[in-house]
Design an enzyme around this catalytic site. Structure first.
Site, PDB file in Angstrom:
ATOM      1  CB  SER A  25      -0.896   0.039   1.242  1.00  0.00           C
ATOM      2  OG  SER A  25      -0.084   0.098   2.404  1.00  0.00           O
ATOM      3  CE1 TYR A  58      -4.249  -1.126   1.243  1.00  0.00           C
ATOM      4  CE2 TYR A  58      -3.469  -2.456  -0.593  1.00  0.00           C
ATOM      5  CZ  TYR A  58      -3.599  -2.254   0.765  1.00  0.00           C
ATOM      6  OH  TYR A  58      -3.073  -3.161   1.647  1.00  0.00           O
TER       7      TYR A  58
END
Length: 126
Positions: A25, A58
């Site tokens: 991430s 993300y």
């Protein structure tokens, strides 16, 4: 017909950490996420200005001020101090697309927002 447009952008943030052993991430100061309109867990494209690497991941919000940390495999694509552009996109119908303006957040060397706009002028650096 749907058209994909730039929704939000954090421009030229400095990578503060790179954690290869962390689940993948990008951790971003929650104040920057809020300023840009990027949500936690939203898919983003990250472009490394220093080496040209482009990748998708993300977001994870962090309360640590100024943090932009690449986690997991993405940590191999930047070094601490590299400048990155973080962008999210959204789909709009043709009518919505004609009037939509993205939110662009410019930051300083400490990843503090210095200007928030919905307009980018070609050739201008704020």
């Amino acid at each position: 017909m749907n058209i994909t447009l730039l929704k939000s952008k954090i421009h030229r943030a400095s990578v503060t950490e790179a954690r290869l052993d962390y689940i993948g991430s990008i951790s971003i100061d929650e104040k920057l996420l809020q300023a840009s309109g990027i949500l936690e867990y939203e898919k983003v494209q990250v472009v490394n200005v220093n080496n040209g690497a482009r990748f998708e991941t993300y977001t994870i919000a962090t309360q640590e001020e100024g943090v932009v940390c690449l986690n997991g495999a993405a940590a191999r694509l930047a070094e601490v101090g590299d400048k990155v552009i973080i962008m999210s996109y959204a789909d709009f119908n043709e009518e919505e697309a004609k009037t939509f303006k993205p939110k662009v957040v410019f930051v300083d060397e400490n990843n503090t927002a210095t200007k928030i706009t919905n307009y980018e002028k070609h050739g201008a650096i704020f």
